[in-house]
Design a protein around this motif. Structure first.
Motif, PDB file in Angstrom:
ATOM      1  N   GLU A 271      56.172   4.680  58.288  1.00 16.09           N
ATOM      2  CA  GLU A 271      57.517   4.314  57.854  1.00 16.09           C
ATOM      3  C   GLU A 271      58.511   5.426  58.180  1.00 16.09           C
ATOM      4  OE1 GLU A 271      59.657   2.409  53.884  1.00 16.09           O
ATOM      5  OE2 GLU A 271      57.534   2.965  53.860  1.00 16.09           O
ATOM      6  N   TRP A 275      61.717   5.085  61.069  1.00 23.40           N
ATOM      7  CA  TRP A 275      63.126   5.290  60.724  1.00 23.40           C
ATOM      8  C   TRP A 275      63.692   6.493  61.474  1.00 23.40           C
ATOM      9  CZ3 TRP A 275      65.492   1.332  59.215  1.00 23.40           C
ATOM     10  CH2 TRP A 275      64.966   0.448  58.273  1.00 23.40           C
ATOM     11  N   SER A 289      69.486  -1.630  58.346  1.00 28.84           N
ATOM     12  CA  SER A 289      68.118  -2.021  58.020  1.00 28.84           C
ATOM     13  C   SER A 289      67.983  -3.528  57.917  1.00 28.84           C
ATOM     14  CB  SER A 289      67.686  -1.379  56.702  1.00 28.84           C
ATOM     15  OG  SER A 289      68.179  -2.108  55.596  1.00 28.84           O
ATOM     16  N   ARG A 292      65.018  -4.879  52.704  1.00 32.03           N
ATOM     17  CA  ARG A 292      64.018  -3.966  52.156  1.00 32.03           C
ATOM     18  C   ARG A 292      63.896  -4.182  50.648  1.00 32.03           C
ATOM     19  NH1 ARG A 292      61.419  -2.854  56.200  1.00 32.03           N
ATOM     20  NH2 ARG A 292      60.496  -1.084  55.108  1.00 32.03           N
ATOM     21  N   ALA A 293      62.851  -3.619  50.063  1.00 35.66           N
ATOM     22  CA  ALA A 293      62.762  -3.602  48.606  1.00 35.66           C
ATOM     23  C   ALA A 293      63.893  -2.752  48.044  1.00 35.66           C
ATOM     24  CB  ALA A 293      61.415  -3.032  48.165  1.00 35.66           C
ATOM     25  N   ASP A 296      63.277   0.939  48.189  1.00 36.20           N
ATOM     26  CA  ASP A 296      62.718   1.354  49.472  1.00 36.20           C
ATOM     27  C   ASP A 296      62.846   2.862  49.667  1.00 36.20           C
ATOM     28  OD1 ASP A 296      61.665   0.143  52.075  1.00 36.20           O
ATOM     29  OD2 ASP A 296      63.238   1.459  52.815  1.00 36.20           O
ATOM     30  N   ARG A 418      55.937   0.292  41.730  1.00 39.80           N
ATOM     31  CA  ARG A 418      56.846   0.010  42.839  1.00 39.80           C
ATOM     32  C   ARG A 418      57.271  -1.445  42.743  1.00 39.80           C
ATOM     33  NH1 ARG A 418      56.856   3.007  47.577  1.00 39.80           N
ATOM     34  NH2 ARG A 418      58.627   1.662  48.100  1.00 39.80           N
ATOM     35  N   TRP A 421      58.229  -6.934  46.984  1.00 39.16           N
ATOM     36  CA  TRP A 421      59.099  -7.078  48.158  1.00 39.16           C
ATOM     37  C   TRP A 421      58.663  -8.286  48.974  1.00 39.16           C
ATOM     38  CZ3 TRP A 421      57.822  -4.644  53.374  1.00 39.16           C
ATOM     39  CH2 TRP A 421      58.864  -4.837  54.288  1.00 39.16           C
ATOM     40  N   PRO A 423      59.705  -9.570  52.676  1.00 40.53           N
ATOM     41  CA  PRO A 423      60.534  -9.263  53.827  1.00 40.53           C
ATOM     42  C   PRO A 423      61.025 -10.490  54.595  1.00 40.53           C
ATOM     43  CG  PRO A 423      58.222  -8.923  54.361  1.00 40.53           C
ATOM     44  CD  PRO A 423      58.275  -9.279  52.907  1.00 40.53           C
TER      45      PRO A 423
END
Length: 426
Positions: A271, A275, A289, A292-293, A296, A418, A421, A423
């Motif tokens: 990840e 990025w 982006s 995302r969650a 993120d 967490r 999510w 996507p």
């Protein structure tokens, strides 16, 4: 209680409008109605008709017809959604829901939704899912927002990343690949991510073919870039698909924006590397982006997190619980404990009073006559199921009723470290 059971094999006349499954020959008319409902051009591209022809499943494409014209649409398909702990759960995915402006307030959506949910219950699906174009519509059918989503716009010049630093760091590598390369490695990578992240939904071969342009939905397709991250042992741990625009300032300075269509990473190293790669492309001054969650890692991966501006923060995947026991036993929990919950479902598809014995390894959920410690509707249970919402917040809003500290104990069990999510849009 009112049952949602509806026989859609027999056309029903609602003020002259018949609601029924469509035939494959009617798919073009159905797609025209979908495009009209979403305020798109009603002309159906040949490519779109061919692509959806591959997806046609008798009985799961519903339409409302006034004469020969389709004026409302509804579709569902089989899906899996990952529960907390990694277990895939059978879902009835709802999509293509429209009612033409000329035929609103006639109960057309209610009839189509009721029939589909009843059929999903009979099939043994644990939940139903959808992405809500409008917030107020689906709560009355028992759906609740179960995940959120965020989009970020990174000002690369402010991010503080060293453009001279190697990308990625020692041990891995990034390679550009063609669509065929994505088809070779993408599905396996997605399955690894799906097993680790609650809320991620399954993708079939059709999904991958349309997202790589191998199967095109219309003539507006533009070929994106695809890059994979390989760990030191050669394992593909990350994949990003992105576009870059062509924008220049008055002094002939590049102001290009890289817009991510999708980024999957099975490890934090992948990840971070992807990025950093996007932010190091020559001429790119902004990176936008994908969805995302909300928690993120992206902003905190930058030396200056304020360089990442949140441009979208919204609800995303909505869930409707069809089987309380199966849904609660499918997931794991953050701690150990028991909770008596009473779930109200006005539609009569599920509900009841349950004793949940939960642990980090799993749970049992059995009917009980003990006094409830948390009383809530099926919509509120859906909001708690993937761990994103707080029972204490819902209690403060008057949406759940607690006894003997039931909301706090529900949070200790249900909430996740967490956020979940999803996507995908479907």
């Amino acid at each position: 209680m009112t049952s949602l059971r509806t026989d859609l094999s027999r056309p029903a006349d609602l003020g002259g409008t018949a609601v029924r499954p469509i035939s494959e020959d009617e798919l073009g008319e159905w797609l025209r109605a979908v495009r009209t409902g979403f305020l798109q051009s009603p002309v159906v591209p040949v490519e779109e008709l061919a692509a959806y022809g591959e997806q046609f499943e008798p009985g799961r494409f519903l339409g409302a017809f006034d004469g020969g014209r389709c004026v409302a649409t509804f579709r569902s398909f089989g899906q899996q959604v990952t529960a907390v702990g990694g277990r895939p759960v059978a879902a009835d995915a709802v999509t293509g829901v429209t009612v033409s402006a000329t035929h609103r307030r006639r109960g057309l959506l209610t009839r189509m939704m009721n029939g589909d949910l009843a059929a999903a219950k009979e099939r043994g699906d644990t939940v139903a899912t959808l992405i809500a174009a409008e917030y107020p519509i689906y709560g009355r059918f028992g759906f609740g927002p179960a995940t959120g989503a965020a989009r970020w716009n990174v000002d690369v010049r402010r991010a503080g990343l060293d453009p001279r630093a190697p990308v990625p760091s020692a041990g891995g590598r990034i390679d550009l690949v063609e669509p065929e390369g994505v088809l070779a490695v993408g599905p396996g990578l997605h399955e690894r991510v799906r097993a680790a992240v609650p809320g991620v939904v399954s993708r079939d071969a059709w999904w991958w073919r349309t997202r790589t342009g191998v199967l095109r939905l219309d003539t507006q397709w533009t070929e994106p870039f695809h890059a994979v991250y390989r760990a030191a042992d050669g394992t593909v741990d990350g994949l990003v698909t992105y576009d870059v625009d062509d924008t220049w300032g008055d002094a002939k300075q590049p102001h290009h924006t890289a817009t991510v269509r999708g980024l999957l990473a099975a490890t934090p190293d992948a990840e971070r590397a992807l990025w950093h790669y996007l932010c190091s492309i020559d001429w790119v001054t902004h990176v936008k982006s994908d969805l995302r969650a909300p928690d993120d890692l992206l902003p905190l991966l930058l030396p200056d997190p304020r360089a990442a501006l949140a441009t979208t923060l919204t609800d995303w995947l909505w869930v409707r619980i069809l089987d309380v026991r199966a849904a609660l036993e499918a997931r794991t929990y953050e701690g150990e404990g028991s909770l008596v919950i009473e779930v109200a479902d006005p539609a009569g598809l599920t509900g009841g009073r349950w004793l949940l014995d939960a642990s980090t390894a799993g749970a049992s959920c059995v009917p009980t006559t003990r006094s409830p410690e948390l009383t809530l509707g099926v919509t509120e249970l859906a909001m708690l199921w993937l761990g994103d919402e707080s029972a204490l917040r819902l209690a403060a809003l008057g949406r759940v009723r607690e006894e003997r500290g039931g909301a706090a104990r529900a949070d200790a069990l249900f909430r996740t470290s967490r956020r979940p999510w999803c996507p995908d849009q479907f």
